[in-house]
Design an enzyme around this catalytic site. Structure first.
Site, PDB file in Angstrom:
ATOM      1  N   ILE A   1       0.860  -1.193   0.000  1.00 50.65           N
ATOM      2  CA  ILE A   1       0.000   0.000   0.000  1.00 50.65           C
ATOM      3  C   ILE A   1       0.890   1.234   0.000  1.00 50.65           C
ATOM      4  CG2 ILE A   1      -1.975   1.155   1.064  1.00 50.65           C
ATOM      5  CD1 ILE A   1      -2.673  -1.347   2.517  1.00 50.65           C
ATOM      6  N   PRO A   2       1.514   1.527  -1.157  1.00 56.99           N
ATOM      7  CA  PRO A   2       2.342   2.734  -1.211  1.00 56.99           C
ATOM      8  C   PRO A   2       1.473   3.961  -0.936  1.00 56.99           C
ATOM      9  CG  PRO A   2       2.623   1.391  -3.196  1.00 56.99           C
ATOM     10  CD  PRO A   2       1.465   0.841  -2.440  1.00 56.99           C
ATOM     11  N   HIS A   3       1.926   4.817  -0.048  1.00 60.89           N
ATOM     12  CA  HIS A   3       1.148   6.023   0.246  1.00 60.89           C
ATOM     13  C   HIS A   3       2.103   7.146   0.636  1.00 60.89           C
ATOM     14  CE1 HIS A   3       1.738   3.861   4.040  1.00 60.89           C
ATOM     15  NE2 HIS A   3       1.760   5.043   4.622  1.00 60.89           N
ATOM     16  N   CYS A   4       1.678   8.373   0.395  1.00 65.15           N
ATOM     17  CA  CYS A   4       2.483   9.514   0.809  1.00 65.15           C
ATOM     18  C   CYS A   4       1.620  10.774   0.822  1.00 65.15           C
ATOM     19  CB  CYS A   4       3.700   9.706  -0.099  1.00 65.15           C
ATOM     20  SG  CYS A   4       3.286  10.134  -1.796  1.00 65.15           S
TER      21      CYS A   4
END
Length: 154
Positions: free
Chosen positions: A66-69
């Protein structure tokens, strides 16, 4: 409460995305999101994802990441979901390569609501039947529809 179908579009649900490497996958994600954010450079999005991964991998096991930024200039959350054609090493906690990615880009001043969204996505992907269903999708539209149906409890 933010609902996934309000921040995910069929155009950001992609199947058969070439894997290669974690970096390459993050680059593709940045391009997909950047296409819908004319004011934000996709290179800046890519760098934000890379910076986030340096704090600790967003690969959380079972072939899921779950790449998030947070992104300056982003006014509301955006999501994308990608199914890779070949799994990539994502430094996940269980060491398993990743083939399913749920992406979340949130405004810089992200709130509890955004954290709640992340938790929602994580708990949804914790269920084996959900992962199986997403992996069975053969088109972006099927993948998008599966996410919406799952979110609505179908």
């Amino acid at each position: 409460m933010i609902r996934i179908e309000n921040i995910l579009t069929p155009g950001r649900a992609l199947v058969g995305v070439p894997g290669g490497s974690k970096k390459r996958v993050l680059e593709q994600i940045a391009k997909v999101l950047g296409a819908d954010l004319p004011d934000i450079d996709s290179q800046a999005i890519f760098e934000s994802f890379i910076a986030r991964e340096k704090l600790g991998s967003t690969g959380f096991g079972n072939g899921i990441a779950i790449p998030h930024c947070r992104m300056p200039g982003c006014t509301s959350p955006l999501s994308a979901v990608l199914k890779l054609d070949t799994p990539v090493d994502f430094d996940a906690i269980d060491g398993a390569p990743v083939d399913l990615l749920f992406v979340l880009l949130v405004p810089e001043a992200a709130t509890d609501e955004h954290l709640e969204l992340l938790r929602q996505i994580a708990s949804m992907l914790d269920r084996e039947e959900v992962r199986d269903r997403l992996r069975r999708a053969t088109t972006g539209h099927e993948l998008y529809q599966a996410v919406v149906d799952i979110q609505n409890g179908h």
